[in-house]
Design a protein around this motif. Sequence first.
Motif, PDB file in Angstrom:
ATOM      1  N   LEU A   1       1.033  -1.396   0.203  1.00 53.96           N
ATOM      2  CA  LEU A   1      -0.062  -0.150  -0.038  1.00 53.96           C
ATOM      3  C   LEU A   1       0.313   1.157   0.056  1.00 53.96           C
ATOM      4  N   VAL A   2       0.415   2.011  -1.793  1.00 55.30           N
ATOM      5  CA  VAL A   2       1.692   3.299  -0.904  1.00 55.30           C
ATOM      6  C   VAL A   2       0.362   4.533  -1.208  1.00 55.30           C
ATOM      7  N   SER A   3       1.028   5.398  -0.827  1.00 57.92           N
ATOM      8  CA  SER A   3      -0.217   6.748  -0.106  1.00 57.92           C
ATOM      9  C   SER A   3      -0.137   7.986  -1.877  1.00 57.92           C
ATOM     10  N   ASN A   4      -0.427   8.154  -1.826  1.00 58.66           N
ATOM     11  CA  ASN A   4      -0.636   9.432  -2.505  1.00 58.66           C
ATOM     12  C   ASN A   4       0.878  10.521  -2.582  1.00 58.66           C
ATOM     13  N   LEU A   5       0.671  10.472  -1.125  1.00 59.57           N
ATOM     14  CA  LEU A   5       1.885  11.799  -1.084  1.00 59.57           C
ATOM     15  C   LEU A   5       2.928  11.087  -1.057  1.00 59.57           C
ATOM     16  N   GLU A   6       3.583   9.129  -1.223  1.00 60.77           N
ATOM     17  CA  GLU A   6       4.531   8.729  -0.991  1.00 60.77           C
ATOM     18  C   GLU A   6       5.210   8.434  -2.573  1.00 60.77           C
ATOM     19  N   VAL A   7       4.042   8.484  -3.276  1.00 61.50           N
ATOM     20  CA  VAL A   7       4.234   8.338  -4.363  1.00 61.50           C
ATOM     21  C   VAL A   7       4.437   9.456  -5.073  1.00 61.50           C
TER      22      VAL A   7
ATOM     23  N   ASN B   1       7.227   8.965 -23.640  1.00 60.31           N
ATOM     24  CA  ASN B   1       5.238   8.512 -23.131  1.00 60.31           C
ATOM     25  C   ASN B   1       5.709   7.896 -22.120  1.00 60.31           C
ATOM     26  N   ARG B   2       7.102   7.946 -21.612  1.00 62.39           N
ATOM     27  CA  ARG B   2       7.251   7.205 -19.675  1.00 62.39           C
ATOM     28  C   ARG B   2       7.428   8.762 -19.176  1.00 62.39           C
ATOM     29  N   ASP B   3       7.936   9.394 -19.582  1.00 63.24           N
ATOM     30  CA  ASP B   3       8.337  11.133 -18.886  1.00 63.24           C
ATOM     31  C   ASP B   3       6.715  11.624 -19.337  1.00 63.24           C
ATOM     32  N   TRP B   4       5.833  11.374 -19.576  1.00 58.62           N
ATOM     33  CA  TRP B   4       4.468  12.393 -19.559  1.00 58.62           C
ATOM     34  C   TRP B   4       4.053  11.815 -18.828  1.00 58.62           C
ATOM     35  N   ILE B   5       3.588  10.537 -19.493  1.00 58.16           N
ATOM     36  CA  ILE B   5       2.821   9.781 -17.682  1.00 58.16           C
ATOM     37  C   ILE B   5       3.677  10.473 -16.449  1.00 58.16           C
ATOM     38  N   GLU B   6       4.327  10.788 -16.239  1.00 64.13           N
ATOM     39  CA  GLU B   6       5.061  10.745 -14.910  1.00 64.13           C
ATOM     40  C   GLU B   6       4.580  11.989 -14.549  1.00 64.13           C
ATOM     41  N   GLN B   7       4.938  12.650 -15.679  1.00 62.06           N
ATOM     42  CA  GLN B   7       4.706  14.752 -15.552  1.00 62.06           C
ATOM     43  C   GLN B   7       3.242  14.816 -15.451  1.00 62.06           C
ATOM     44  N   THR B   8       1.784  13.988 -16.161  1.00 61.63           N
ATOM     45  CA  THR B   8       0.711  14.706 -15.792  1.00 61.63           C
ATOM     46  C   THR B   8      -0.179  13.434 -14.178  1.00 61.63           C
ATOM     47  N   VAL B   9       0.837  12.933 -13.965  1.00 58.45           N
ATOM     48  CA  VAL B   9       0.440  11.737 -12.641  1.00 58.45           C
ATOM     49  C   VAL B   9       0.782  13.144 -11.099  1.00 58.45           C
ATOM     50  N   LEU B  10       2.364  13.565 -11.722  1.00 57.37           N
ATOM     51  CA  LEU B  10       2.645  14.273 -10.527  1.00 57.37           C
ATOM     52  C   LEU B  10       1.805  15.925 -10.957  1.00 57.37           C
ATOM     53  N   ASN B  11       1.709  16.151 -11.547  1.00 55.96           N
ATOM     54  CA  ASN B  11       0.887  17.698 -11.446  1.00 55.96           C
ATOM     55  C   ASN B  11      -0.795  16.775 -11.423  1.00 55.96           C
ATOM     56  N   HIS B  12      -1.233  16.154 -11.532  1.00 56.18           N
ATOM     57  CA  HIS B  12      -2.328  15.801 -10.641  1.00 56.18           C
ATOM     58  C   HIS B  12      -2.375  15.833  -9.430  1.00 56.18           C
ATOM     59  N   LEU B  13      -1.065  14.472  -8.697  1.00 57.26           N
ATOM     60  CA  LEU B  13      -1.427  14.761  -7.756  1.00 57.26           C
ATOM     61  C   LEU B  13      -0.530  16.882  -6.408  1.00 57.26           C
ATOM     62  N   GLU B  14      -0.016  16.673  -7.720  1.00 57.23           N
ATOM     63  CA  GLU B  14       0.400  18.449  -6.497  1.00 57.23           C
ATOM     64  C   GLU B  14      -0.752  18.999  -6.302  1.00 57.23           C
ATOM     65  N   SER B  15      -1.620  18.756  -6.967  1.00 61.37           N
ATOM     66  CA  SER B  15      -3.526  19.651  -7.208  1.00 61.37           C
ATOM     67  C   SER B  15      -4.373  19.060  -6.787  1.00 61.37           C
ATOM     68  N   SER B  16      -4.258  17.812  -6.005  1.00 61.08           N
ATOM     69  CA  SER B  16      -4.737  17.403  -4.952  1.00 61.08           C
ATOM     70  C   SER B  16      -4.366  17.774  -3.357  1.00 61.08           C
ATOM     71  N   PRO B  17      -5.214  16.761  -3.056  1.00 59.69           N
ATOM     72  CA  PRO B  17      -4.784  17.038  -1.531  1.00 59.69           C
ATOM     73  C   PRO B  17      -3.765  17.370  -0.462  1.00 59.69           C
ATOM     74  N   VAL B  18      -3.261  15.738  -0.983  1.00 55.66           N
ATOM     75  CA  VAL B  18      -1.522  15.803  -0.410  1.00 55.66           C
ATOM     76  C   VAL B  18      -0.580  16.866  -1.058  1.00 55.66           C
ATOM     77  N   GLY B  19      -1.159  17.591  -1.883  1.00 58.80           N
ATOM     78  CA  GLY B  19       0.022  18.201  -2.437  1.00 58.80           C
ATOM     79  C   GLY B  19      -0.320  19.913  -2.578  1.00 58.80           C
ATOM     80  N   GLY B  20      -1.278  19.884  -1.431  1.00 55.98           N
ATOM     81  CA  GLY B  20      -1.254  21.102  -0.360  1.00 55.98           C
ATOM     82  C   GLY B  20       0.081  21.264   0.918  1.00 55.98           C
ATOM     83  N   PRO B  21       0.762  22.598   0.501  1.00 58.93           N
ATOM     84  CA  PRO B  21       2.013  23.741   1.299  1.00 58.93           C
ATOM     85  C   PRO B  21       2.516  22.822   2.765  1.00 58.93           C
TER      86      PRO B  21
END
Length: 214
Positions: free
Chosen positions: A25-31, A68-88
């Motif tokens: 089990l890996v949390s979004n914050l860890e990812v 393709n890998r770089d684009w997927i990772e960047q997209t996932v990172l952008n999504h997580l940063e805009s989610s609750p775990v991306g708070g400062p």
Amino acid sequence: QNNTPTPPESTNKMEVLKSGDAPSLVSNLEVMQLLQERMDARQSQEQDAVNAKGTAAEEPIKKNTFQNRDWIEQTVLNHLESSPVGGPDVKLEDMPKLVEQLRRDPGAASMTTSVKDEMDLQNDDEEQSPGYGLTNAETLQMLNHLPTSLVEVHLLIEDIEKREHLDEEEKQLQFLRLVSKFSGVEMEGGGDDDDGGEDDDTKMLDGGEDDDKE
């Protein structure tokens, strides 16, 4: 006899590739932190290569290899940063304290109450907060969503009304205050506005009664 099956060999290879030190089990914050570290390391390597060659003429060819890998990772990172775990105010190093309280056996707090009273622990919310006995899956959901409202808590915790330490609204508000301390986001309604929660419930009930009348 010529049709000798060979899948076991490939299956073993698959298992080796899939096994590792990553927890089940890996949390979004860890990812998010892992992806950020990968991005930083990648950018550093690219910059070093450019500085070493003095030109970036050949760099696009190398970048396209894993484009393709770089684009997927960047997209996932952008999504997580805009989610609750991306708070400062959300910090990975603080999460073990929250996890410990969420998973702690609710009965453990009552057994140590007298000891805490004798030690005169004052203004220590982390020590005074009871455990909630959440499952691993529920704890992971809390870490990923960091709820700020009672509605979210009811959606994330199954049969919450049957949980001894979460079966009343005031207990649930205390639970939200605990999560809010780690997320840095205020509860909806401010946390101290109990009447606000009752007003919302009243409005919902009134709306239902109006529908019945119609």
